[in-house]
Scaffold this motif. Structure first.
Motif, PDB file in Angstrom:
ATOM      1  N   GLN A 236      65.851   0.534  24.793  1.00  0.00           N
ATOM      2  CA  GLN A 236      64.669   1.372  24.990  1.00  0.00           C
ATOM      3  C   GLN A 236      63.402   0.525  25.000  1.00  0.00           C
ATOM      4  O   GLN A 236      62.473   0.772  25.774  1.00  0.00           O
ATOM      5  CB  GLN A 236      64.610   2.414  23.867  1.00  0.00           C
TER       6      GLN A 236
ATOM      7  N   GLN B 148      62.944  -2.392  26.048  1.00  0.00           N
ATOM      8  CA  GLN B 148      62.780  -3.246  27.225  1.00  0.00           C
ATOM      9  C   GLN B 148      61.557  -2.833  28.044  1.00  0.00           C
ATOM     10  O   GLN B 148      60.984  -3.642  28.765  1.00  0.00           O
ATOM     11  CB  GLN B 148      64.021  -3.153  28.115  1.00  0.00           C
ATOM     12  N   LYS B 149      61.156  -1.567  27.937  1.00  0.00           N
ATOM     13  CA  LYS B 149      60.021  -1.105  28.747  1.00  0.00           C
ATOM     14  C   LYS B 149      58.746  -1.852  28.380  1.00  0.00           C
ATOM     15  O   LYS B 149      57.834  -1.990  29.215  1.00  0.00           O
ATOM     16  CB  LYS B 149      59.818   0.399  28.594  1.00  0.00           C
ATOM     17  N   TYR B 150      58.662  -2.350  27.135  1.00  0.00           N
ATOM     18  CA  TYR B 150      57.465  -3.097  26.754  1.00  0.00           C
ATOM     19  C   TYR B 150      57.463  -4.497  27.361  1.00  0.00           C
ATOM     20  O   TYR B 150      56.394  -5.032  27.668  1.00  0.00           O
ATOM     21  CB  TYR B 150      57.330  -3.142  25.234  1.00  0.00           C
TER      22      TYR B 150
ATOM     23  N   ILE C 282      58.613  -5.080  30.315  1.00  0.00           N
ATOM     24  CA  ILE C 282      58.187  -4.802  31.688  1.00  0.00           C
ATOM     25  C   ILE C 282      56.696  -4.482  31.714  1.00  0.00           C
ATOM     26  O   ILE C 282      55.960  -4.953  32.590  1.00  0.00           O
ATOM     27  CB  ILE C 282      59.026  -3.659  32.282  1.00  0.00           C
ATOM     28  N   TRP C 283      56.229  -3.676  30.770  1.00  0.00           N
ATOM     29  CA  TRP C 283      54.797  -3.380  30.673  1.00  0.00           C
ATOM     30  C   TRP C 283      53.991  -4.669  30.574  1.00  0.00           C
ATOM     31  O   TRP C 283      52.966  -4.837  31.264  1.00  0.00           O
ATOM     32  CB  TRP C 283      54.525  -2.495  29.462  1.00  0.00           C
TER      33      TRP C 283
ATOM     34  N   TYR D 128      64.512 -10.109  35.399  1.00  0.00           N
ATOM     35  CA  TYR D 128      63.438  -9.606  36.244  1.00  0.00           C
ATOM     36  C   TYR D 128      63.123 -10.534  37.423  1.00  0.00           C
ATOM     37  O   TYR D 128      62.399 -10.139  38.336  1.00  0.00           O
ATOM     38  CB  TYR D 128      62.165  -9.406  35.407  1.00  0.00           C
TER      39      TYR D 128
ATOM     40  N   ASP E 297      59.933  -0.952  37.234  1.00  0.00           N
ATOM     41  CA  ASP E 297      60.184   0.320  36.548  1.00  0.00           C
ATOM     42  C   ASP E 297      61.602   0.801  36.821  1.00  0.00           C
ATOM     43  O   ASP E 297      62.298   1.290  35.920  1.00  0.00           O
ATOM     44  CB  ASP E 297      59.188   1.383  37.012  1.00  0.00           C
TER      45      ASP E 297
ATOM     46  N   TYR F 202      64.327  -1.062  34.963  1.00  0.00           N
ATOM     47  CA  TYR F 202      64.390  -0.658  33.555  1.00  0.00           C
ATOM     48  C   TYR F 202      65.372   0.490  33.378  1.00  0.00           C
ATOM     49  O   TYR F 202      66.240   0.462  32.491  1.00  0.00           O
ATOM     50  CB  TYR F 202      62.997  -0.249  33.072  1.00  0.00           C
ATOM     51  N   TYR F 203      65.266   1.505  34.226  1.00  0.00           N
ATOM     52  CA  TYR F 203      66.170   2.657  34.108  1.00  0.00           C
ATOM     53  C   TYR F 203      67.592   2.310  34.527  1.00  0.00           C
ATOM     54  O   TYR F 203      68.556   2.805  33.927  1.00  0.00           O
ATOM     55  CB  TYR F 203      65.629   3.830  34.933  1.00  0.00           C
TER      56      TYR F 203
ATOM     57  N   THR G 209      66.837  10.080  28.041  1.00  0.00           N
ATOM     58  CA  THR G 209      66.326   9.211  29.103  1.00  0.00           C
ATOM     59  C   THR G 209      66.124   9.980  30.401  1.00  0.00           C
ATOM     60  O   THR G 209      65.106   9.841  31.090  1.00  0.00           O
ATOM     61  CB  THR G 209      67.298   8.037  29.342  1.00  0.00           C
TER      62      THR G 209
ATOM     63  N   LYS H 141      58.468  11.947  34.541  1.00  0.00           N
ATOM     64  CA  LYS H 141      57.777  10.856  35.247  1.00  0.00           C
ATOM     65  C   LYS H 141      57.727  11.148  36.751  1.00  0.00           C
ATOM     66  O   LYS H 141      56.679  10.991  37.390  1.00  0.00           O
ATOM     67  CB  LYS H 141      58.509   9.537  34.982  1.00  0.00           C
TER      68      LYS H 141
END
Length: 358
Positions: free
Chosen positions: A110, A112-114, A116-117, A171, A191, A194-195, A217, A224
């Motif tokens: 979960q 991991q989104k940071y 990517i951010w 990435y 994005d 990530y999913y 999720t 979104k």
């Protein structure tokens, strides 16, 4: 680059998804952490405070250690901004430290989104010729990429150097296609990966927690996608190529459903939404002549928070209370940031209030 090997998702799957997950212990710790989330009645009080008073309030709250740690480097609004970012990173890192086995693995995925951010933030900074400090203002080191490494990336002179340092990450297959002009496309692909990674992590497991994590999720993907549709429709965009912005894997809105909505005018789009499973969430704030989408976005965020809290009560010893807490904590940070930024910009209280999700 050797530093990054431990951040590769493939390596984490093999090790972190093995072993016993002590949900009873972890959820008990998380419930204690959630009890410290600021109650909703705090925000009207904050609205009546000056910036100095809000700063003192935050200094005397759960953010005291973060403020004290950063007080030598920053002051005023900048101090609060950095303290909020630090607290979020420390809090989510703590979740990893108090968990084990499958729950630790799912939390890690979960977060991991940071990563990517932060990568997107650094690339945007390079694109806009922002200073290293300006980039670091928006960094939240809550994922696998540590603050020291992210600081080194932010200090790089060019985006090519940044991407080169990320060559050993998952990435890179996307980042290597960045040419300095196609940033929005690269961000969209990040994005999506990530999913893809989240669903890959969940795998074909039939365990209750993996199913709950998947449902959690997938609802997030629905909301979104729905917000993306609103922005496109409000801007009058009906280009079918905009389907590329949509994320596959939603819970109640399939890509086929979205494809039917994309060519419609804003008025027709709203009319069709009345058949949507999410219509009841937004029906009283939506109209063909609406000016702003703030109310819609806030309603969807509130729905996400309420759904997580409701599921948390139904499944008290599972992954859900942890996801519920993570959403609530992030929302608290966002609300505090909205208040302090609004006050600093001398915005009218009503404008600040309408942006809060409480």
């Amino acid at each position: 680059m050797q530093l990054l090997q431990k951040f590769k998702r493939g390596n984490s799957k093999k090790s972190s998804s093995m072993g016993h997950a002590n949900y009873a212990y972890t959820t008990a710790r998380v419930r204690a952490m959630k009890s410290k989330i600021l109650p909703r009645e705090t925000y009207p009080r904050l609205m009546n405070m000056s910036i100095d008073e809000i700063t003192r309030f935050i200094e005397e709250s759960e953010y005291k250690e973060d403020v004290d740690e950063l007080a030598r480097q920053y002051e005023g609004v900048d101090l609060i901004e950095h303290a909020l970012n630090r607290n979020l990173a420390v809090t989510f890192t703590k979740l990893l430290s108090i968990s084990e086995g499958d729950v630790n693995f799912l939390i890690g995925e979960q977060l991991q989104k940071y990563d990517i951010w932060n990568i997107k933030t650094i690339l945007r900074g390079k694109y806009c010729n922002a200073s290293t400090d300006e980039i670091l203002d928006a960094i939240v080191a809550a994922g696998r990429l540590g603050y020291t490494f992210l600081s080194e990336l932010a200090a790089k002179g060019t985006y090519e150097e940044v991407i080169s340092e990320l060559a050993n990450t998952e990435y890179y297959s996307i980042l290597k296609n960045y040419d300095g002009t196609n940033l929005s496309d690269i961000e969209n692909q990040l994005d999506k990966i990530y999913y893809v990674g989240l669903f890959g992590a969940i795998g074909e497991s039939k365990s209750k927690d993996r199913k709950l994590f998947a449902e959690f999720t997938r609802m997030g993907i629905d909301l979104k996608n729905l917000m993306t549709l609103f922005r496109l429709k409000k801007s009058g965009i009906t280009d079918p190529e905009m389907m590329d912005l949509m994320i596959d894997g939603g819970l109640k809105l399939s890509l086929k459903d979205i494809q039917k909505l994309l060519p419609l005018s804003f008025a027709d789009f709203i009319s069709e939404l009345e058949k949507s499973p999410y219509w009841g969430v937004i029906s009283d704030v939506v109209s063909p002549d609406m000016v702003s989408l703030i109310d819609v976005e806030n309603r969807l965020k509130k729905h996400r928070l309420k759904s997580a809290a409701s599921f948390s009560h139904v499944y008290p010893i599972s992954i859900v209370p942890i996801m519920d807490y993570m959403l609530s904590k992030k929302n608290e940070i966002n609300n505090l940031r909205i208040v302090i930024r609004g006050k600093a910009a001398n915005l009218d209280d009503d404008i600040i209030k309408e942006q809060l999700v409480i």
